[in-house]
Structure formats: structure tokens, C-alpha cells
Design a protein around this motif. Structure first.
Motif, PDB file in Angstrom:
ATOM      1  N   GLU A 133       2.553   9.471  -4.676  1.00  0.00           N
ATOM      2  CA  GLU A 133       3.245   8.203  -4.432  1.00  0.00           C
ATOM      3  C   GLU A 133       2.413   7.303  -3.524  1.00  0.00           C
ATOM      4  N   VAL A 134       1.790   7.919  -2.504  1.00  0.00           N
ATOM      5  CA  VAL A 134       0.938   7.159  -1.586  1.00  0.00           C
ATOM      6  C   VAL A 134      -0.306   6.660  -2.307  1.00  0.00           C
ATOM      7  N   ALA A 168      -3.416   2.231  -4.690  1.00  0.00           N
ATOM      8  CA  ALA A 168      -4.058   1.651  -5.871  1.00  0.00           C
ATOM      9  C   ALA A 168      -3.442   0.296  -6.212  1.00  0.00           C
ATOM     10  N   GLN A 169      -2.130   0.181  -6.067  1.00  0.00           N
ATOM     11  CA  GLN A 169      -1.458  -1.092  -6.329  1.00  0.00           C
ATOM     12  C   GLN A 169      -1.879  -2.168  -5.336  1.00  0.00           C
ATOM     13  N   MET A 208     -10.651   6.096  -5.040  1.00  0.00           N
ATOM     14  CA  MET A 208     -10.633   5.923  -3.594  1.00  0.00           C
ATOM     15  C   MET A 208      -9.211   6.061  -3.061  1.00  0.00           C
ATOM     16  N   ALA A 209      -8.242   5.598  -3.835  1.00  0.00           N
ATOM     17  CA  ALA A 209      -6.850   5.711  -3.411  1.00  0.00           C
ATOM     18  C   ALA A 209      -6.455   7.181  -3.260  1.00  0.00           C
ATOM     19  N   ARG A 210      -6.876   8.023  -4.213  1.00  0.00           N
ATOM     20  CA  ARG A 210      -6.576   9.461  -4.120  1.00  0.00           C
ATOM     21  C   ARG A 210      -7.288  10.092  -2.926  1.00  0.00           C
ATOM     22  N   VAL A 230      -4.308   8.604   4.876  1.00  0.00           N
ATOM     23  CA  VAL A 230      -4.111   7.156   4.882  1.00  0.00           C
ATOM     24  C   VAL A 230      -2.852   6.836   4.075  1.00  0.00           C
ATOM     25  N   SER A 231      -1.936   6.100   4.672  1.00  0.00           N
ATOM     26  CA  SER A 231      -0.679   5.815   3.992  1.00  0.00           C
ATOM     27  C   SER A 231      -0.483   4.337   3.683  1.00  0.00           C
ATOM     28  N   ASP A 232      -1.345   3.483   4.264  1.00  0.00           N
ATOM     29  CA  ASP A 232      -1.198   2.046   4.054  1.00  0.00           C
ATOM     30  C   ASP A 232      -2.578   1.415   3.985  1.00  0.00           C
ATOM     31  N   ALA A 233      -2.750   0.455   3.092  1.00  0.00           N
ATOM     32  CA  ALA A 233      -4.057  -0.176   2.912  1.00  0.00           C
ATOM     33  C   ALA A 233      -4.533  -0.886   4.177  1.00  0.00           C
TER      34      ALA A 233
END
Length: 212
Positions: free
Chosen positions: A14-15, A20-21, A28-30, A37-40
Motif C-alpha cells: 500500500e505504501v 508510485a502515485q 524506487m517506490a518498492r 519511507v512512508s511519504d514522498a
């Protein structure tokens, strides 16, 4: 021969999807999600996103001592570890301090001959440095465990400022200041800051002190 062990990190999907969104490449998101890391916004590289230097314990004392040393023309010596962190911390320290007008040189000892960190043997080399005996030693990427070395430097009339990121032992060296996010009581939130990062923060604090 021991076989290397591979640790498989769990990916909170989900994170990762949320990152990615927000614009990260899916791979990189994975990778970032698996590392907590939970927030961009945590990946924001703007200057305004840096943690402020004053959250590092003793950084004000270190900055004041270095600013005074620069303005009074004292001779500074950076004592660095030889690995990539120590080498980059040494280069950053040299360029930053000299750019502020410091008389600064460096020493990268051979740990197989003089031991790790600011040992008494390294202090003996510093005293005989080709550019002359320093008034102050600044350690980079080492020093948090250099109790005997700091004592030896003081015996020679040399002040010491320790900048490091390694875990401390039961006893801290009696330096003018110790800047290390992993020392007891330090409230700096990033405990993974490398030695070069610690030195960078010290330079920011010195610059601010000189401006004041």
C-alpha cells in the motif's frame, strides 16, 4: 568460507503504491517502502527540508571554537579515517574551512600502524606534521572512542573537536566538543547520518557563527 546471507525485506505494498502515485518510479517506490519511507516528502532534497544543525548536541560549542580558531589564525588539522566516508569528510572539511579563511591541513594515518581513530600514536604524528604542530585537531568519521588519544592531544596543548557518527563506548573522550548523532542524549532524528554529513552540518554551523 562463510556464505553471504541475503535478507529479504518485506514491502508494504500500500505504501509502495502510494509512493508510485506520488511520482516515484515503481521500482524506487518498492525500494523506499521496504526501507521505511512512508511519504514522498521524506525524499525531498530541497535545502529547506534539511534537519537544522542546532539539533546536533554540542554543535554550537564546536562552531564557536572553530570560528574563534579561524579568526585568531590558529592552525587546524583534520584527522580522517581512510575509507570513503572519512575521505569525503576530510575533503568537505578542508574545502569548507579553508573557504572560510582557516589555516587547515589534514592527516590520514595508516590504521594498521597507528590503530583506529585518534590514537596517541596519531597524535605523535600530528605533533610532527610537516606543516607544524596544530593548535586544534578536528576528527572526521572517527574519535568517539578515542579517549586516550584526546588525552594525549591535551597533554601536548592541542584542543580536539570530535565529529563522528559511530556508536560510543562507555566513556566519552574529553574533547572541546563532540558532534555525533549517536552520542547519548543527542536529539538529532537521523541516526544514520554518515561522517561526511556530520562534518557538513558542522560547517553550516561555523558559517552561521561567523556571520553573526
Amino acid at each position: 568460507v562463510d556464505q553471504p546471507q541475503v535478507t529479504v525485506r518485506k514491502v508494504p505494498h500500500e505504501v509502495a503504491d502510494r509512493l508510485a502515485q506520488d511520482g516515484l518510479h515503481p521500482l524506487m517506490a518498492r525500494l523506499m517502502a521496504a526501507r521505511g519511507v512512508s511519504d514522498a516528502s521524506e525524499l525531498n532534497a530541497d535545502w529547506t527540508s534539511l534537519i537544522t544543525p542546532n539539533r546536533l548536541s554540542h554543535i554550537d560549542q564546536a562552531a564557536q571554537a572553530l570560528a574563534t580558531a579561524i579568526e585568531t589564525g590558529k592552525r587546524l588539522l583534520i584527522v580522517a579515517d581512510y575509507d570513503c566516508d572519512g575521505a569525503t569528510a576530510c575533503a568537505v572539511g578542508l574545502r569548507g574551512l579553508s573557504g572560510m579563511g582557516a589555516k587547515v591541513n589534514y592527516l590520514v594515518p595508516n590504521r594498521f600502524e597507528t590503530g583506529y581513530g585518534l590514537s596517541p600514536e596519531v597524535v605523535a604524528l600530528a605533533v610532527k606534521h610537516p606543516e607544524g604542530k596544530p593548535d586544534m585537531i578536528v576528527t572526521v568519521d572517527n574519535g568517539i572512542a578515542s579517549v586516550d588519544g584526546v588525552d594525549a592531544a591535551r597533554d601536548h596543548g592541542i584542543d580536539v573537536i570530535v565529529t563522528d557518527h559511530h556508536l560510543p563506548g562507555d566513556q566519552l573522550p574529553k574533547a572541546l566538543a563532540i558532534v555525533n548523532p549517536n552520542q547519548p542524549g543527542c536529539g538529532f532524528p537521523s541516526k544514520n547520518l554518515a561522517g561526511v554529513g556530520v562534518m557538513f552540518y558542522v560547517l553550516m554551523a561555523v558559517r552561521a557563527t561567523l556571520r553573526e
